[in-house]
Write a protein that holds these residues in place. Structure first.
Motif, PDB file in Angstrom:
ATOM      1  N   TYR A   1      14.363  10.838 -10.182  1.00  0.00           N
ATOM      2  CA  TYR A   1      14.479  10.489 -11.592  1.00  0.00           C
ATOM      3  C   TYR A   1      14.094  11.703 -12.437  1.00  0.00           C
ATOM      4  CZ  TYR A   1      13.514   6.069  -9.198  1.00  0.00           C
ATOM      5  OH  TYR A   1      13.501   5.029  -8.324  1.00  0.00           O
ATOM      6  N   THR A   2      14.931  12.034 -13.372  1.00  0.00           N
ATOM      7  CA  THR A   2      14.598  13.158 -14.235  1.00  0.00           C
ATOM      8  C   THR A   2      15.182  12.917 -15.614  1.00  0.00           C
ATOM      9  OG1 THR A   2      14.678  15.571 -14.429  1.00  0.00           O
ATOM     10  CG2 THR A   2      16.644  14.521 -13.546  1.00  0.00           C
ATOM     11  N   PRO A   3      14.492  13.310 -16.699  1.00  0.00           N
ATOM     12  CA  PRO A   3      13.149  13.899 -16.643  1.00  0.00           C
ATOM     13  C   PRO A   3      12.072  12.828 -16.622  1.00  0.00           C
ATOM     14  CG  PRO A   3      13.933  13.870 -18.899  1.00  0.00           C
ATOM     15  CD  PRO A   3      15.048  13.285 -18.063  1.00  0.00           C
ATOM     16  N   LEU A   4      10.917  13.167 -16.063  1.00  0.00           N
ATOM     17  CA  LEU A   4       9.746  12.295 -16.137  1.00  0.00           C
ATOM     18  C   LEU A   4       8.862  12.759 -17.281  1.00  0.00           C
ATOM     19  CD1 LEU A   4       8.786  12.075 -12.358  1.00  0.00           C
ATOM     20  CD2 LEU A   4       9.652  10.200 -13.763  1.00  0.00           C
ATOM     21  N   LYS A   5       8.206  11.816 -17.950  1.00  0.00           N
ATOM     22  CA  LYS A   5       7.267  12.173 -19.005  1.00  0.00           C
ATOM     23  C   LYS A   5       5.922  12.557 -18.397  1.00  0.00           C
ATOM     24  CE  LYS A   5       9.598   9.202 -22.322  1.00  0.00           C
ATOM     25  NZ  LYS A   5       9.544   7.994 -23.174  1.00  0.00           N
ATOM     26  N   TRP A   6       5.153  13.358 -19.102  1.00  0.00           N
ATOM     27  CA  TRP A   6       3.907  13.896 -18.555  1.00  0.00           C
ATOM     28  C   TRP A   6       2.910  12.811 -18.195  1.00  0.00           C
ATOM     29  CZ3 TRP A   6      -0.559  12.852 -21.281  1.00  0.00           C
ATOM     30  CH2 TRP A   6      -0.411  12.460 -22.609  1.00  0.00           C
ATOM     31  N   TYR A   7       2.969  11.646 -18.863  1.00  0.00           N
ATOM     32  CA  TYR A   7       2.014  10.581 -18.590  1.00  0.00           C
ATOM     33  C   TYR A   7       2.536   9.564 -17.579  1.00  0.00           C
ATOM     34  CZ  TYR A   7       4.915   8.251 -22.114  1.00  0.00           C
ATOM     35  OH  TYR A   7       5.980   7.732 -22.812  1.00  0.00           O
ATOM     36  N   GLU A   8       3.660   9.839 -16.961  1.00  0.00           N
ATOM     37  CA  GLU A   8       4.185   8.959 -15.927  1.00  0.00           C
ATOM     38  C   GLU A   8       3.688   9.397 -14.548  1.00  0.00           C
ATOM     39  OE1 GLU A   8       8.311   7.538 -18.101  1.00  0.00           O
ATOM     40  OE2 GLU A   8       8.395   9.142 -16.627  1.00  0.00           O
ATOM     41  N   MET A   9       3.559   8.456 -13.648  1.00  0.00           N
ATOM     42  CA  MET A   9       3.042   8.676 -12.303  1.00  0.00           C
ATOM     43  C   MET A   9       3.914   7.905 -11.322  1.00  0.00           C
ATOM     44  SD  MET A   9      -0.659   7.450 -10.829  1.00  0.00           S
ATOM     45  CE  MET A   9      -0.111   5.749 -10.566  1.00  0.00           C
ATOM     46  N   CYS A  10       4.193   8.492 -10.172  1.00  0.00           N
ATOM     47  CA  CYS A  10       5.079   7.853  -9.200  1.00  0.00           C
ATOM     48  C   CYS A  10       4.342   7.508  -7.911  1.00  0.00           C
ATOM     49  CB  CYS A  10       6.248   8.767  -8.863  1.00  0.00           C
ATOM     50  SG  CYS A  10       7.297   9.168 -10.291  1.00  0.00           S
ATOM     51  N   THR A  11       4.726   6.397  -7.328  1.00  0.00           N
ATOM     52  CA  THR A  11       4.274   6.049  -5.980  1.00  0.00           C
ATOM     53  C   THR A  11       5.484   6.023  -5.064  1.00  0.00           C
ATOM     54  OG1 THR A  11       4.366   3.689  -6.583  1.00  0.00           O
ATOM     55  CG2 THR A  11       2.211   4.775  -6.644  1.00  0.00           C
ATOM     56  N   SER A  12       5.243   6.413  -3.821  1.00  0.00           N
ATOM     57  CA  SER A  12       6.317   6.560  -2.849  1.00  0.00           C
ATOM     58  C   SER A  12       7.004   5.237  -2.536  1.00  0.00           C
ATOM     59  CB  SER A  12       5.740   7.152  -1.557  1.00  0.00           C
ATOM     60  OG  SER A  12       6.697   7.130  -0.513  1.00  0.00           O
ATOM     61  N   GLY A  13       8.294   5.313  -2.303  1.00  0.00           N
ATOM     62  CA  GLY A  13       9.052   4.138  -1.865  1.00  0.00           C
ATOM     63  C   GLY A  13       9.250   4.099  -0.367  1.00  0.00           C
TER      64      GLY A  13
ATOM     65  N   PRO B   1      11.106   5.916  -5.234  1.00  0.00           N
ATOM     66  CA  PRO B   1       9.764   5.736  -5.808  1.00  0.00           C
ATOM     67  C   PRO B   1       9.761   4.717  -6.949  1.00  0.00           C
ATOM     68  CG  PRO B   1      10.347   8.070  -5.624  1.00  0.00           C
ATOM     69  CD  PRO B   1      11.600   7.295  -5.377  1.00  0.00           C
ATOM     70  N   SER B   2       8.568   4.200  -7.236  1.00  0.00           N
ATOM     71  CA  SER B   2       8.340   3.376  -8.423  1.00  0.00           C
ATOM     72  C   SER B   2       7.599   4.234  -9.446  1.00  0.00           C
ATOM     73  CB  SER B   2       7.504   2.141  -8.075  1.00  0.00           C
ATOM     74  OG  SER B   2       8.151   1.354  -7.099  1.00  0.00           O
ATOM     75  N   VAL B   3       7.853   4.004 -10.719  1.00  0.00           N
ATOM     76  CA  VAL B   3       7.263   4.810 -11.790  1.00  0.00           C
ATOM     77  C   VAL B   3       6.271   3.969 -12.590  1.00  0.00           C
ATOM     78  CG1 VAL B   3       7.757   6.239 -13.809  1.00  0.00           C
ATOM     79  CG2 VAL B   3       9.386   6.162 -11.923  1.00  0.00           C
ATOM     80  N   HIS B   4       5.123   4.566 -12.895  1.00  0.00           N
ATOM     81  CA  HIS B   4       4.045   3.869 -13.595  1.00  0.00           C
ATOM     82  C   HIS B   4       3.515   4.723 -14.750  1.00  0.00           C
ATOM     83  CE1 HIS B   4       4.217   1.692  -9.813  1.00  0.00           C
ATOM     84  NE2 HIS B   4       3.941   2.824  -9.178  1.00  0.00           N
ATOM     85  N   ILE B   5       2.741   4.094 -15.623  1.00  0.00           N
ATOM     86  CA  ILE B   5       2.067   4.807 -16.705  1.00  0.00           C
ATOM     87  C   ILE B   5       0.679   5.207 -16.210  1.00  0.00           C
ATOM     88  CG2 ILE B   5       1.296   4.702 -19.098  1.00  0.00           C
ATOM     89  CD1 ILE B   5       4.356   4.465 -18.671  1.00  0.00           C
TER      90      ILE B   5
ATOM     91  N   GLU C   1       0.866  -1.176   0.000  1.00  0.00           N
ATOM     92  CA  GLU C   1       0.000   0.000   0.000  1.00  0.00           C
ATOM     93  C   GLU C   1       0.904   1.226   0.000  1.00  0.00           C
ATOM     94  OE1 GLU C   1      -2.606  -0.434   3.333  1.00  0.00           O
ATOM     95  OE2 GLU C   1      -3.349  -2.392   2.632  1.00  0.00           O
ATOM     96  N   VAL C   2       0.809   2.009  -1.070  1.00  0.00           N
ATOM     97  CA  VAL C   2       1.722   3.138  -1.255  1.00  0.00           C
ATOM     98  C   VAL C   2       0.940   4.365  -1.726  1.00  0.00           C
ATOM     99  CG1 VAL C   2       3.862   1.868  -1.684  1.00  0.00           C
ATOM    100  CG2 VAL C   2       2.247   2.192  -3.551  1.00  0.00           C
ATOM    101  N   GLU C   3       1.497   5.534  -1.473  1.00  0.00           N
ATOM    102  CA  GLU C   3       0.838   6.798  -1.797  1.00  0.00           C
ATOM    103  C   GLU C   3       1.336   7.354  -3.126  1.00  0.00           C
ATOM    104  OE1 GLU C   3       0.183  11.229   0.274  1.00  0.00           O
ATOM    105  OE2 GLU C   3       1.304   9.644   1.305  1.00  0.00           O
ATOM    106  N   VAL C   4       0.429   7.944  -3.890  1.00  0.00           N
ATOM    107  CA  VAL C   4       0.811   8.628  -5.126  1.00  0.00           C
ATOM    108  C   VAL C   4       1.483   9.953  -4.759  1.00  0.00           C
ATOM    109  CG1 VAL C   4       0.014   9.657  -7.286  1.00  0.00           C
ATOM    110  CG2 VAL C   4      -1.109   7.592  -6.388  1.00  0.00           C
ATOM    111  N   MET C   5       2.635  10.211  -5.350  1.00  0.00           N
ATOM    112  CA  MET C   5       3.373  11.434  -5.075  1.00  0.00           C
ATOM    113  C   MET C   5       3.366  12.346  -6.296  1.00  0.00           C
ATOM    114  SD  MET C   5       7.137   9.614  -5.031  1.00  0.00           S
ATOM    115  CE  MET C   5       7.997  11.038  -4.407  1.00  0.00           C
ATOM    116  N   THR C   6       3.736  13.598  -6.113  1.00  0.00           N
ATOM    117  CA  THR C   6       3.785  14.521  -7.238  1.00  0.00           C
ATOM    118  C   THR C   6       4.975  14.190  -8.134  1.00  0.00           C
ATOM    119  OG1 THR C   6       5.187  16.156  -6.151  1.00  0.00           O
ATOM    120  CG2 THR C   6       2.788  16.339  -5.787  1.00  0.00           C
ATOM    121  N   ASN C   7       4.849  14.511  -9.412  1.00  0.00           N
ATOM    122  CA  ASN C   7       5.969  14.301 -10.319  1.00  0.00           C
ATOM    123  C   ASN C   7       7.134  15.223  -9.975  1.00  0.00           C
ATOM    124  OD1 ASN C   7       4.273  12.486 -11.568  1.00  0.00           O
ATOM    125  ND2 ASN C   7       4.817  13.140 -13.630  1.00  0.00           N
ATOM    126  N   THR C   8       6.827  16.396  -9.393  1.00  0.00           N
ATOM    127  CA  THR C   8       7.883  17.317  -8.984  1.00  0.00           C
ATOM    128  C   THR C   8       8.762  16.682  -7.915  1.00  0.00           C
ATOM    129  OG1 THR C   8       6.484  19.236  -9.467  1.00  0.00           O
ATOM    130  CG2 THR C   8       8.377  19.592  -8.015  1.00  0.00           C
TER     131      THR C   8
END
Length: 253
Positions: free
Chosen positions: A180-192, A232-236, A167-174
């Protein structure tokens, strides 16, 4: 019959800080209860019958459609394992060929759809809903999510004998871009945080909101190169592709 499994160390090339290279962990998780995460499909694929087996996942969004990433659809066919406690041990196993793979028209997008024979839903197999069209601009920041899979907890080890969840929280791309940089606009991260995240064998699975109306908001794609660190983990992000999903599959809106 024993199944000999040779794990592939997945390596994906992305533009990231040199120290924090990504490659597609459920680590730091707990064992899923039977007949709870019934929307996940184990995906097994290999270049040939004599090649090493590779593992991923997909998510059922309707009786005939599975959402995943194109990285698990690289060969002539896949084996889709429905109602499985293990990625390669489903109660219903289907071989699905390339003509049923649908890729996004923009080659930079990783998301993909699989059309499968009609599946009757029951206590072992069902769908999870995709975001509504009106919520396509929702970033889901701060939402707690459940992420489940059959992937390893560490690199180069055997797959677990049972599905695991975190169970993990969605974090801001900022905030995520600090790792990780750069992130694409359609990517979403969850906290590690708490050393929780995704590992080998989880790619293509689902990030689902928790609460009374679970919604499929992310497709598992990338993880830290070391599964046991608190990055963090990165998702679409699914909501950024809802028009394409509707166009191809008719699911949504």
């Amino acid at each position: 019959m024993k199944l000999v499994v040779a794990l592939l160390v997945l390596s994906l090339t992305v533009s990231v800080c040199e120290k924090n290279k990504l490659s597609p962990r459920i680590t730091g998780g707990y064992r899923a209860k039977a007949y709870t995460i019934i929307y996940l499909v184990g995906i097994v694929y290999a270049k040939s019958p004599l090649s090493s087996l590779k593992f991923g996942a997909g998510t059922i969004i309707s009786n005939q459609w599975i959402l995943t990433v194109k990285d698990v659809l690289v060969f002539k066919y896949i084996e889709a394992h429905f109602g499985s406690k293990r990625a390669f041990w489903g109660y219903d196993i289907l071989r699905i060929y390339r003509e049923n793979f649908y890729f996004h028209y923009d080659k930079d997008h990783i998301i993909a759809l699989i059309k499968c024979p009609y599946q009757k839903f029951d206590r072992r197999v069902s769908r999870v809903r995709v975001p509504a069209y009106d919520s396509r601009f929702d970033r889901y920041v701060g939402n707690m999510t459940m992420v489940c899979g059959w992937g390893t907890e560490k690199r180069k080890v055997r797959l677990p004998t049972w599905m695991r969840c975190i169970e993990v929280e969605v974090m801001t791309n900022t905030e995520c871009a600090k790792y990780y940089t750069p992130l694409k606009w359609y990517e979403m991260c969850t906290s590690g945080e708490g050393f929780k995240g995704v590992c080998e064998g989880d790619m293509g699975g689902a990030v689902v909101t928790m609460g009374p109306n679970p919604t499929f908001i992310g497709v598992i794609w990338l993880m830290p190169s070391n599964c046991s660190i608190a990055y963090p983990s990165v998702h679409i992000r699914v909501s950024d592709h809802i028009k394409w999903i509707k166009y191809v599959s008719g699911v949504g809106f």
